[in-house]
Design an enzyme around this catalytic site. Structure first.
Site, PDB file in Angstrom:
ATOM      1  N   LYS A  12      14.826  -2.719 -14.947  1.00 42.33           N
ATOM      2  CA  LYS A  12      15.848  -3.663 -14.601  1.00 42.33           C
ATOM      3  C   LYS A  12      16.680  -3.119 -13.645  1.00 42.33           C
ATOM      4  O   LYS A  12      17.359  -1.821 -13.752  1.00 42.33           O
ATOM      5  CB  LYS A  12      16.567  -4.010 -15.757  1.00 42.33           C
ATOM      6  CG  LYS A  12      15.651  -4.644 -16.925  1.00 42.33           C
ATOM      7  CD  LYS A  12      16.226  -4.965 -18.117  1.00 42.33           C
ATOM      8  CE  LYS A  12      16.621  -3.928 -19.122  1.00 42.33           C
ATOM      9  NZ  LYS A  12      17.315  -4.194 -20.426  1.00 42.33           N
ATOM     10  N   THR A  66      28.384  -8.382 -18.287  1.00 43.34           N
ATOM     11  CA  THR A  66      26.895  -8.607 -18.537  1.00 43.34           C
ATOM     12  C   THR A  66      26.423  -8.101 -19.820  1.00 43.34           C
ATOM     13  O   THR A  66      25.258  -7.737 -20.019  1.00 43.34           O
ATOM     14  CB  THR A  66      26.056  -8.125 -17.268  1.00 43.34           C
ATOM     15  OG1 THR A  66      26.241  -6.756 -17.106  1.00 43.34           O
ATOM     16  CG2 THR A  66      26.077  -8.820 -16.247  1.00 43.34           C
ATOM     17  N   GLY A  78      25.083  -7.706 -23.070  1.00 43.04           N
ATOM     18  CA  GLY A  78      24.062  -8.373 -23.815  1.00 43.04           C
ATOM     19  C   GLY A  78      22.852  -9.196 -22.849  1.00 43.04           C
ATOM     20  O   GLY A  78      22.010  -9.541 -23.600  1.00 43.04           O
ATOM     21  N   THR A  79      23.019  -8.848 -21.822  1.00 42.40           N
ATOM     22  CA  THR A  79      21.880  -9.324 -20.945  1.00 42.40           C
ATOM     23  C   THR A  79      20.689  -8.850 -21.064  1.00 42.40           C
ATOM     24  O   THR A  79      19.582  -9.516 -21.084  1.00 42.40           O
ATOM     25  CB  THR A  79      22.337  -9.531 -19.406  1.00 42.40           C
ATOM     26  OG1 THR A  79      22.669  -8.101 -19.171  1.00 42.40           O
ATOM     27  CG2 THR A  79      23.327 -10.427 -19.334  1.00 42.40           C
ATOM     28  N   GLY A  80      20.465  -7.483 -21.328  1.00 41.76           N
ATOM     29  CA  GLY A  80      19.456  -6.606 -21.651  1.00 41.76           C
ATOM     30  C   GLY A  80      18.722  -7.036 -23.042  1.00 41.76           C
ATOM     31  O   GLY A  80      17.335  -7.465 -23.014  1.00 41.76           O
ATOM     32  N   CYS A  81      19.370  -7.290 -23.873  1.00 39.48           N
ATOM     33  CA  CYS A  81      18.944  -7.732 -25.244  1.00 39.48           C
ATOM     34  C   CYS A  81      18.174  -9.268 -24.993  1.00 39.48           C
ATOM     35  O   CYS A  81      17.329  -9.566 -25.421  1.00 39.48           O
ATOM     36  CB  CYS A  81      19.790  -7.854 -26.322  1.00 39.48           C
ATOM     37  SG  CYS A  81      20.908  -6.396 -26.431  1.00 39.48           S
TER      38      CYS A  81
END
Length: 261
Positions: A176, A209, A211-214
């Site tokens: 990412k 951002t 929580g965007t990875g979760c």
């Protein structure tokens, strides 16, 4: 009509932006039924982690076991596992699971706080990585797994890092690139056989951002549960998270990602 089922094994975020709460929102928005196994409870808001309380490893394993016994789980996503004992307990329950496993190696919060014990990283590599279908690290997690302090600054360096981890762990890697500088966000998928795919999306500036990875890893698990292959699942999930960020809304002083489909 029966919704596709996947299982999220992750921590709880009291601000509801990351962790289990983010996984639930993403899963339901994408037409799935997300089950949950809670690994720890985190006292946090975007930009600040105040405390972490881990569940007993045996209790985490019990949650995973009962879900797999009683539901037609078609994909699994792991998030914050935190300790070596929890990693071992979770991996032991996945021995007979034959579906895809998406591992979001939650190690460092967006604000920089550690979300994993150092001793757990080696256990990740020895026990969970051999079972992994897709690994979804961000830049900080890539550097931690590579064991280097040398920063990743370009998309080409991001791709090389993904290739290195793909060869090391024998799984697909979605590197990412949201933390790279620039007006676009570039994410790179490297499959087990070495084929690389790139996607670039315009960056939405001046928002949190958290929580965007979760959310992204949960969306990938949801699309895999719906029958998409890895390439399709990643592409659809990147489009989904890009829309969610672009349409996020402010709640008081903080931003929250909008998880509508």
């Amino acid at each position: 009509m029966t919704a596709p089922v996947y299982l999220s094994i992750a921590g709880s975020d009291c601000s509801a932006g990351a962790g289990i709460q983010a996984d639930l929102k993403a899963g339901f928005a994408l037409g799935c039924y997300p089950l949950t196994a809670l690994t720890c409870v985190v006292s946090e808001v975007p930009g600040k982690v105040e405390g972490i309380v881990a569940m007993e490893p045996r209790f985490v394993a019990d949650q995973v076991r009962i879900c797999l016994q009683h539901f037609p789980v078609q994909a699994i996503k792991t998030g914050m596992l935190y300790s070596p004992e929890i990693v071992q307990a979770v991996t032991a329950e996945l021995t007979d699971f034959t579906g895809p496993i998406v591992v979001d190696p939650v190690m460092i919060a967006t604000a920089g706080e550690p979300l994993i014990l150092q001793a757990a990283i080696k256990v990740y590599e020895q026990s969970l990585m051999p079972r992994t279908t897709l690994l979804t690290p961000n830049l900080d997690e890539l550097q931690r797994l590579l064991g280097t302090e040398e920063p990743i600054r370009t998309a080409d360096e991001l791709q090389q890092a993904a290739i290195t981890l793909t060869r090391r762990y024998n799984c697909a890697v979605l590197a990412k690139g949201g933390h790279l500088e620039g007006d676009t966000c570039t994410d790179i998928l490297v499959l087990k056989e070495g084929t690389a795919y790139r996607w670039s999306h315009p960056r939405t500036k001046n928002i949190s951002t958290h929580g965007t990875g979760c959310t992204l890893s949960s969306a990938v698990a949801a699309h895999l549960a719906k029958g998409h292959d890895i390439i399709e699942a990643v592409e659809l999930s990147l489009d989904y998270i890009t829309r969610a960020i672009a349409h996020s809304h402010k709640l008081g002083e903080l931003w929250a990602v909008n998880h509508h489909g």
